[in-house]
Design an enzyme around this catalytic site. Sequence first.
Site, PDB file in Angstrom:
ATOM      1  N   ASP A 100       0.896  -1.242   0.046  1.00 20.30           N
ATOM      2  CA  ASP A 100       0.029   0.045   0.016  1.00 20.30           C
ATOM      3  C   ASP A 100       0.764   1.327  -0.029  1.00 20.30           C
ATOM      4  O   ASP A 100       1.889   1.308   0.630  1.00 20.30           O
ATOM      5  CB  ASP A 100      -0.861   0.070   1.061  1.00 20.30           C
ATOM      6  CG  ASP A 100      -1.790  -1.123   1.210  1.00 20.30           C
ATOM      7  OD1 ASP A 100      -2.194  -1.759   0.035  1.00 20.30           O
ATOM      8  OD2 ASP A 100      -2.386  -1.576   2.375  1.00 20.30           O
ATOM      9  N   ALA A 101       0.353   2.349  -0.333  1.00 19.87           N
ATOM     10  CA  ALA A 101       1.078   3.587  -0.576  1.00 19.87           C
ATOM     11  C   ALA A 101       1.637   3.990   0.847  1.00 19.87           C
ATOM     12  O   ALA A 101       2.691   4.604   1.060  1.00 19.87           O
ATOM     13  CB  ALA A 101       0.178   4.670  -1.197  1.00 19.87           C
TER      14      ALA A 101
END
Length: 231
Positions: A100-101
């Site tokens: 995930d970012a």
Amino acid sequence: MRLAKFLAHGGVASRRKAELLVARGRVTVGGEVVRDPARDVGEGDDVRIDGSPVGAEAREVWAVNKPAGVVSTAREPGSRRAVVELVDSEARLYPVGRLDADSTGLLLLTNDGELANRLTHPRYEVRKAYRVGLRRPPADADLRRLAAGVRLDDGPTAPAKVERIAEREIEVVLREGRNRQVRRMAEAVGNEVVALRRVRFGPIELGDLREGGSRRLSDDEIAALWEDASS
């Protein structure tokens, strides 16, 4: 592999520009001019541009310590950086799986599609370890539930290895890789992830690689990845 793709992987030009080179008659296969960019070629074919031989791109695998805010894609059309920008390579790399970012830590990049598929395919159950910071100190019963498997909206999770590292930090080792799995597992036991860092992917460890840094894996490390993804 199609000729234009072969040229692109060989570092000659982008696929679109490679198609133009082929159309202009500058590419030969086995000594004959070929003007069809969709012509199938293999590694054993003698492919040349303007008389100079072209080889398939050498296979590369890189380890990256992904910072928060960097996205796990080969290209990012928005304002955020793509993880491939952290690697000093001319190869056409892409991430093996995702982070995930807002997650950090170890991410592998490669141009070897077969290896990437092996490392991410559920059949091979390649282990990935995460250091997880939680909003609240987890109870021992919660850790046992996480280790045994919890029910998510896409089905129960497989058994995992879960170890307490500090009052609000645990290490989770998974053999599966669902979307935002660790975060959803924490929510399933009434907690919340506030920090998530991958520290190991199969036999490869993050170690002391600095945040935002990258390093190319050795032949021995790549062989270890193949071994892990074949058992």
